[in-house]
Enzyme design. Sequence first.
Site, PDB file in Angstrom:
ATOM      1  N   ARG A 106       8.014 -32.826  15.137  1.00  0.00           N
ATOM      2  CA  ARG A 106       8.882 -31.634  15.295  1.00  0.00           C
ATOM      3  C   ARG A 106       9.539 -31.323  13.955  1.00  0.00           C
ATOM      4  NH1 ARG A 106       8.158 -34.051  20.101  1.00  0.00           N
ATOM      5  NH2 ARG A 106       7.262 -32.678  21.655  1.00  0.00           N
ATOM      6  N   ASP A 122       2.021 -34.591  17.311  1.00  0.00           N
ATOM      7  CA  ASP A 122       2.422 -33.886  18.528  1.00  0.00           C
ATOM      8  C   ASP A 122       1.975 -32.441  18.378  1.00  0.00           C
ATOM      9  OD1 ASP A 122       3.897 -32.978  20.927  1.00  0.00           O
ATOM     10  OD2 ASP A 122       4.936 -34.899  20.731  1.00  0.00           O
ATOM     11  N   HIS A 150      -0.225 -32.748  24.314  1.00  0.00           N
ATOM     12  CA  HIS A 150       0.618 -32.692  23.104  1.00  0.00           C
ATOM     13  C   HIS A 150      -0.270 -32.675  21.860  1.00  0.00           C
ATOM     14  CE1 HIS A 150       4.684 -33.070  24.711  1.00  0.00           C
ATOM     15  NE2 HIS A 150       4.179 -33.863  25.635  1.00  0.00           N
ATOM     16  N   ASP A 156       1.539 -38.580  27.927  1.00  0.00           N
ATOM     17  CA  ASP A 156       2.598 -37.935  28.719  1.00  0.00           C
ATOM     18  C   ASP A 156       2.369 -36.439  28.880  1.00  0.00           C
ATOM     19  OD1 ASP A 156       3.017 -37.754  25.922  1.00  0.00           O
ATOM     20  OD2 ASP A 156       5.065 -37.060  26.256  1.00  0.00           O
ATOM     21  N   GLU A 157       2.988 -35.904  29.923  1.00  0.00           N
ATOM     22  CA  GLU A 157       3.172 -34.464  30.140  1.00  0.00           C
ATOM     23  C   GLU A 157       1.889 -33.646  29.974  1.00  0.00           C
ATOM     24  OE1 GLU A 157       7.718 -33.606  28.999  1.00  0.00           O
ATOM     25  OE2 GLU A 157       6.495 -34.023  27.245  1.00  0.00           O
ATOM     26  N   TRP A 198       9.494 -43.748  30.513  1.00  0.00           N
ATOM     27  CA  TRP A 198      10.436 -42.788  29.921  1.00  0.00           C
ATOM     28  C   TRP A 198      11.023 -41.810  30.932  1.00  0.00           C
ATOM     29  CZ3 TRP A 198      10.219 -37.390  29.422  1.00  0.00           C
ATOM     30  CH2 TRP A 198       9.027 -36.770  29.858  1.00  0.00           C
ATOM     31  N   TYR A 247      17.597 -41.864  25.123  1.00  0.00           N
ATOM     32  CA  TYR A 247      17.038 -40.719  24.404  1.00  0.00           C
ATOM     33  C   TYR A 247      18.096 -40.242  23.407  1.00  0.00           C
ATOM     34  CZ  TYR A 247      12.416 -39.933  26.287  1.00  0.00           C
ATOM     35  OH  TYR A 247      11.078 -40.039  26.551  1.00  0.00           O
ATOM     36  N   PHE A 248      17.863 -40.582  22.143  1.00  0.00           N
ATOM     37  CA  PHE A 248      18.886 -40.307  21.142  1.00  0.00           C
ATOM     38  C   PHE A 248      18.852 -38.855  20.663  1.00  0.00           C
ATOM     39  CE2 PHE A 248      18.911 -45.076  19.758  1.00  0.00           C
ATOM     40  CZ  PHE A 248      19.495 -45.410  20.967  1.00  0.00           C
ATOM     41  N   ASP A 249      17.962 -38.035  21.254  1.00  0.00           N
ATOM     42  CA  ASP A 249      18.035 -36.596  20.973  1.00  0.00           C
ATOM     43  C   ASP A 249      19.052 -35.925  21.892  1.00  0.00           C
ATOM     44  OD1 ASP A 249      16.200 -37.308  23.030  1.00  0.00           O
ATOM     45  OD2 ASP A 249      15.282 -35.311  22.973  1.00  0.00           O
ATOM     46  N   THR A 307      12.800 -34.893  17.604  1.00  0.00           N
ATOM     47  CA  THR A 307      13.492 -34.237  16.498  1.00  0.00           C
ATOM     48  C   THR A 307      13.434 -32.708  16.494  1.00  0.00           C
ATOM     49  OG1 THR A 307      11.537 -34.575  15.114  1.00  0.00           O
ATOM     50  CG2 THR A 307      13.256 -36.250  14.987  1.00  0.00           C
ATOM     51  N   GLU A 308      13.218 -32.107  17.666  1.00  0.00           N
ATOM     52  CA  GLU A 308      13.229 -30.638  17.670  1.00  0.00           C
ATOM     53  C   GLU A 308      14.560 -30.102  17.133  1.00  0.00           C
ATOM     54  OE1 GLU A 308      10.432 -28.474  18.942  1.00  0.00           O
ATOM     55  OE2 GLU A 308      11.632 -27.423  17.487  1.00  0.00           O
TER      56      GLU A 308
HETATM   57  C1  ACM Z   1       8.372 -37.919  26.381  1.00  0.00           C
HETATM   58  O1  ACM Z   1       9.594 -37.840  26.217  1.00  0.00           O
HETATM   59  N1  ACM Z   1       7.668 -36.842  26.696  1.00  0.00           N
HETATM   60  C2  ACM Z   1       7.670 -39.181  26.279  1.00  0.00           C
END
Ligand code: ACM
Length: 763
Positions: free
Chosen positions: A170, A199, A269, A329-330, A396, A422-424, A473-474
């Site tokens: 990101r 990503d 991703h 993921d996702e 996660w 999740y430190f974001d 890091t978005e």
């Molecule tokens: C994630 O936060 N999509 C692993």
Amino acid sequence: MKSAATILISFLAILLLNTASAQDTDPYLGIIPAPASLVKSPGTFIFSKLTVVKADNPKDKAVELFKDFLLNNRGLNNKVVKYSPRVKGKGISVILTARGSENLPAEGYKLTITPRKITVIGKGAGLFYGIQTLIQLFPVDQKIAANLPCLVISDEPRFGYRGMMLDVSRHFFTVQQVKKVIDLMAAYKLNNFHWHLVDGQGWRIEIKKYPKLTEVGGTRQQTMFGNNRDWPDGEPYTGFYTQDEIRDVVKYASGKYINIVPEIEMPAHSDAALRAYPELMCTPDTAVKTPARTTGLYCPTEETFTFLENVLTEVMELFPSKYIHIGGDEANKQPWKESAFCQNLIKQLNLKDENALQSYFIQRMEKFLNSKGRSIIGWDEILEGGLAPNATVMSWTGEQGGIAAAQQKHNVIMTPQTTGLYFDHYQSRSPLEPVSFGRYAEFSETYKYEPVPKVLTEDERKYIVGVQGNLWTEYVPTVAKLQYQILPRLFALSEIAWSKPERKDYKDFSEVRLAKHFERLDAMHYNYRVPTAFEVIDTMMIGSQFTMAPKSVVPGAKIVYTLNGRDPLDTDLGYESPIIFNIPAGEKRTFKTVVITPSGRRSLPTSTVMYNQAPVAAINYTGNSQGLKFTLIKGNFTSPDQLDYAPTDTTGITKTLETAEFRKIRPSSGIVFEGYISIPSDGVYNFSTATYNDTQLFIDDNKLIENEVAISLLKGYHKIKIKNFYNAPAPGARRRGNPTLRIYMIAPGTMDKKLVTADLLYN
Ligand code: ACM
């Protein structure tokens, strides 16, 4: 009116602490993470420039660490000689040795300090961690001599995998910036750096066989982080690491006993890779009239598998890690649903559905990596459709994936986004926090997390091999923000990863031990989030008399305050001793504080409104229809204030605060909800909102914004109004999570309660 203020005042009273005396009684002498056993003994060891350092191998990387520390932090260049137990030295010395470490657990060490001798016993990483602990016992000053307390520490980690993830897709961070994260991890005994190199937004690792991955995939059109949180800046954004740079970082990390787990995302991703090599995407079946937008998903063709195997071959040459993370993921599998190729493949392989196809995909990659002696880690969605036989699961979405995997006898690394890892996410509920991903992960939450779920049996528990914090890091465009997001949360992560649960002590940790580590961060030039003076901030307290006694955990910090509503500056009054406020009936005073550390860093301002408010009487409402009236207001907005000046159109009744249905007819809009809520008993009620955008909440026409979230209400019905807005995601920008508006109410003596349809009424 009852004396509601007393409850809130007691909050402040328990925050009073005396750092100096607390430090003396700290059972851990300020060490983070808390060691397994620490026994103090009388006396001190005086470390001076004459102290001789004796080591089995003066060139060992742990010894290098100690030499670097002495030189760079204390300006000392002590003699380092080879240690030989047969030679009895008379002088004062520090012995760094593996002799006697035979019975120590992996990564364990023993540190003994007597008035004339310091001995660190450990092998490899054990010796390294023993020295890290020794370093923490030095005062943070530039003096030549240091007094170290006599003691015996026996220590070992709770988990073998102690991880920290950094997303460089990101936003990109340079080799130097990444090394600074690695230094910090090593100082706090973390041992796995999960490098999220790939990503949708950018491919950040040079792959010789596929140069377009970085030439094309290394650039994103724009970043989300412009001057506004909702619109991107329109500036192309580029960056990647050459293979030489990767090798350099791997070597550097290995020098600090940190393994680097590279992550190459698949099957989703992967937009960046597919921008470079679009032929690896599925072609929609010609029968599909309006195919799904590409979702960055590889097509499971032989060409894709060959491509990924070639990529991973280069990745394995660069990274000696046993673990290779393959994402998983996702994955939105719509393109597979619309692809004749995939549907045929599902039939041919006798698979149940697209989830099983993902499982086939992951299992093939696992087989390839296993054949090269490596193991895969995947995010918890790799459970869907069947887990690959030897996979480690990184849990996660919550703890459920980790629990299921452990029950299937698979290793698990816990990193739930729901438990402060999740430190974001935002570090506090202050509206002045820098823009972050729209959830909260307060430092205390990270600390309180227990990685081994109680529902697991004794046997299953051993599959929980570790815990990790993640920084996406978005919303992290600078290294200052990177460090702000991970500090001090990384300290809490360190303790849950290393220390046994019975050694954890939040009060000692947050009020005493942290102190010295903020000083260390200053000495090492890291940015960090300076804790605000109060734990309970940005609140309103209802009452007539208040005592304010703010304290800071940062040693030597100054607290400046104002009473005139302005954010405190250096030129404002400095707090010295408790201040008593008597508030005239019907009036308010705002007490604002800022903590300024000796290095000049500042906390966010806190704002505490003291309001001698007469309780608001209930209104006469006789209906009982569930829901709220809504009004949509045309336009793109950046503040709810703007809704007052824009044309309204659609109105109606809604049962929820969810805007998904409105978004379909109007991608961007202002929205006002109006109705009634029932207040069960007289008292002070606290309200808060959670959403991506600023929200205004009115109770009985009293605007409860930012700091003014409490109101004294009499039993019965009260009017509620909410002003909010939402904007369409910008093209190309992805928004993770669900932008739902939530309103919370805390009734006296209760916990947060989310307002749901049953609480909302209209007539
Ligand atoms: C994630 O936060 N999509 C692993």
